[in-house]
Motif scaffolding. Structure first.
Motif, mmCIF file in Angstrom:
data_model
loop_
_atom_site.group_PDB
_atom_site.id
_atom_site.type_symbol
_atom_site.label_atom_id
_atom_site.label_comp_id
_atom_site.label_asym_id
_atom_site.label_seq_id
_atom_site.Cartn_x
_atom_site.Cartn_y
_atom_site.Cartn_z
ATOM 1 N N ASP A 4 0.818 -1.131 0.137
ATOM 2 C CA ASP A 4 -0.083 -0.094 0.103
ATOM 3 C C ASP A 4 0.734 1.271 0.013
ATOM 4 O O ASP A 4 0.447 2.440 -0.678
ATOM 5 C CB ASP A 4 -1.007 -0.007 1.344
ATOM 6 N N ARG A 5 1.921 1.180 0.606
ATOM 7 C CA ARG A 5 2.816 2.428 0.916
ATOM 8 C C ARG A 5 3.771 2.737 -0.446
ATOM 9 O O ARG A 5 3.641 3.785 -0.913
ATOM 10 C CB ARG A 5 3.903 2.010 1.934
ATOM 11 N N TYR A 6 4.160 1.662 -1.096
ATOM 12 C CA TYR A 6 4.939 1.813 -2.185
ATOM 13 C C TYR A 6 4.526 1.423 -3.323
ATOM 14 O O TYR A 6 5.299 1.531 -4.387
ATOM 15 C CB TYR A 6 6.311 0.898 -1.967
ATOM 16 N N GLY A 7 3.356 0.897 -3.566
ATOM 17 C CA GLY A 7 2.771 0.399 -4.611
ATOM 18 C C GLY A 7 2.206 1.637 -5.607
ATOM 19 O O GLY A 7 1.863 2.642 -5.442
ATOM 20 N N ARG A 8 2.187 1.204 -6.913
ATOM 21 C CA ARG A 8 1.755 2.297 -8.148
ATOM 22 C C ARG A 8 0.742 1.791 -8.908
ATOM 23 O O ARG A 8 0.684 0.309 -8.964
ATOM 24 C CB ARG A 8 2.914 2.523 -9.070
ATOM 25 N N PRO A 9 -0.166 2.224 -9.403
ATOM 26 C CA PRO A 9 -1.271 1.799 -10.321
ATOM 27 C C PRO A 9 -0.653 1.019 -11.573
ATOM 28 O O PRO A 9 0.387 1.399 -12.132
ATOM 29 C CB PRO A 9 -2.238 2.858 -10.855
ATOM 30 N N GLY A 10 -1.447 0.082 -11.907
ATOM 31 C CA GLY A 10 -1.098 -0.702 -13.164
ATOM 32 C C GLY A 10 0.242 -1.788 -12.794
ATOM 33 O O GLY A 10 0.718 -2.142 -13.878
ATOM 34 N N MET A 11 0.559 -1.844 -11.665
ATOM 35 C CA MET A 11 1.706 -2.809 -11.233
ATOM 36 C C MET A 11 1.172 -3.923 -10.279
ATOM 37 O O MET A 11 0.247 -3.752 -9.533
ATOM 38 C CB MET A 11 2.719 -2.033 -10.731
ATOM 39 N N SER A 12 1.853 -5.169 -10.413
ATOM 40 C CA SER A 12 1.570 -6.257 -9.700
ATOM 41 C C SER A 12 2.877 -6.440 -9.007
ATOM 42 O O SER A 12 3.759 -6.209 -9.252
ATOM 43 C CB SER A 12 1.288 -7.641 -10.412
ATOM 44 N N TYR A 13 2.511 -6.624 -7.740
ATOM 45 C CA TYR A 13 3.425 -6.979 -6.758
ATOM 46 C C TYR A 13 3.760 -8.455 -6.055
ATOM 47 O O TYR A 13 2.957 -9.152 -5.856
ATOM 48 C CB TYR A 13 3.411 -5.988 -5.355
ATOM 49 N N LYS A 14 5.097 -8.633 -5.820
ATOM 50 C CA LYS A 14 5.659 -9.945 -5.165
ATOM 51 C C LYS A 14 6.448 -9.868 -4.243
ATOM 52 O O LYS A 14 7.612 -9.198 -4.699
ATOM 53 C CB LYS A 14 5.696 -10.989 -6.176
ATOM 54 N N PHE A 15 6.540 -10.395 -3.201
ATOM 55 C CA PHE A 15 7.668 -10.551 -2.374
ATOM 56 C C PHE A 15 8.573 -11.452 -2.744
ATOM 57 O O PHE A 15 8.412 -12.843 -2.918
ATOM 58 C CB PHE A 15 7.433 -10.580 -0.855
ATOM 59 N N LEU A 16 10.029 -11.382 -2.688
ATOM 60 C CA LEU A 16 11.073 -12.062 -3.559
ATOM 61 C C LEU A 16 12.147 -12.572 -2.249
ATOM 62 O O LEU A 16 12.570 -11.607 -1.674
ATOM 63 C CB LEU A 16 11.438 -11.696 -4.759
ATOM 64 N N SER A 17 12.398 -13.619 -2.415
ATOM 65 C CA SER A 17 13.563 -13.844 -1.445
ATOM 66 C C SER A 17 15.009 -13.829 -2.233
ATOM 67 O O SER A 17 15.115 -13.995 -3.573
ATOM 68 C CB SER A 17 13.584 -15.352 -0.749
ATOM 69 N N GLN A 18 15.864 -13.606 -1.402
ATOM 70 C CA GLN A 18 17.340 -13.233 -2.110
ATOM 71 C C GLN A 18 17.826 -14.619 -2.510
ATOM 72 O O GLN A 18 18.655 -14.645 -3.544
ATOM 73 C CB GLN A 18 18.280 -12.958 -0.890
#
Length: 302
Positions: free
Chosen positions: A178-192
């Motif tokens: 919610d804080r760093y998201g932008r419209p039109g983008m999909s988000y996923k948490f990645l591990s190193q």
């Protein structure tokens, strides 16, 4: 009766051992004589002797047995509270300024701008109704009191560890999006670890205001255009559906083969298009009920 004198035990000294102890004692004296004192730079390098049992135990067990304590970070954790959890803009401002400062600033803003003092549409609608009924001043004071009721506590946790949900809050992943998201983008948490093996796979690591990767514990927030994410999702869904269809077809072929080898005429497996209806010779609880046979694929949206 005369008392017998008690025999005194004599210690037998090995000449070689005595010579070694004398040599070691002289060596220690030379070391102490040549030792240079540590210059006093005002850093408090000399260890102060412990004065209490608690200090002794902390030094004996915590430092010597288990090593130096891990570096920790203190932070304020708010919630759970529906107002705080469901309003990302309000949540962000509270985490930056604190409850009391935000309550005071919002009180002034409501008196000056009315319902337009907040950015959230739901809050604006509620403030507008309240102001029309009770007036600006009372609503401003009531809103400040409501903000101060949000639970707040200070917690301390070790750095470079996975974020504990109990510490960071149950919405910690959603908060980052919610804080760093932008419209039109999909988000996923990645591990190193996965990124080192598989690469970023088209994702871009999201950066915060300082240019550092946005991380929740050891997971990094990655973004990819929504169109690419949807095409990938459709591609893998099709692969899954095709794999299920192949297994159904294999099962159908095997059932037909077994029916043919049984030697009974008119016997065969039921297909998905066949309908089974219970009759009077079967369980009366299912009399007249029908259901499709075979396998079927259902898509469930969660």
């Amino acid at each position: 009766m005369s008392l017998k004198n008690q025999a005194t035990k004599k210690r037998i000294i090995d000449p070689a051992q005595a010579a070694n102890e004398a040599i070691l004692a002289e060596r220690q004296k030379r070391i102490e004589a040549n030792r240079k004192p540590v210059p006093d730079l005002g850093l408090g390098l000399e260890e102060t002797p412990v004065s209490t049992a608690a200090e002794f135990l902390a030094d004996e067990f915590d430092k010597k047995a288990f090593g130096a304590p891990a570096e920790t970070v203190r932070r304020l954790v708010y919630g759970p509270d529906p107002l705080f959890d469901q309003c990302p803009g309000l949540r962000s401002m509270i985490e930056k300024t604190g409850l009391h400062d935000y309550a005071a600033a919002t009180t002034r803003a409501i008196r000056e701008k009315g319902a337009m003092a907040v950015a959230d549409g739901v809050l604006r609608q509620g403030l507008q109704k309240a102001i029309s009924k009770f007036g600006v001043d009372k609503v401003a004071e009531a809103f400040a009191e409501r903000i101060l009721k949000i639970p707040c506590r200070e917690v301390e946790y070790e750095m470079d560890r996975d974020v504990d949900v109990e510490v960071a809050g149950s919405r910690v992943l959603n908060d980052a999006v919610d804080r760093y998201g932008r419209p039109g983008m999909s988000y996923k948490f990645l591990s190193q670890r996965c990124c080192d093996v598989l690469g970023l796979r088209g994702y871009q690591i999201v950066k915060d205001e300082k240019g550092d990767p946005v991380k929740v514990g050891t997971l990094m927030l990655g973004e990819i255009p929504q169109g690419i994410a949807e095409r990938r999702r459709a591609y893998y869904e099709k692969q899954s559906t095709d794999a299920i269809a192949q297994e159904v077809e294999k099962y159908q072929d095997e059932a037909e083969r077994l029916a043919h080898n049984s030697g009974h005429r008119g016997v065969g497996p039921l297909r998905a298009s066949d309908i089974i209806t219970a009759n009077a010779t079967e369980n009366e609880g299912f009399l007249g009920q029908s259901r499709p046979a075979g396998f079927s694929i259902e898509e469930v949206t969660t």
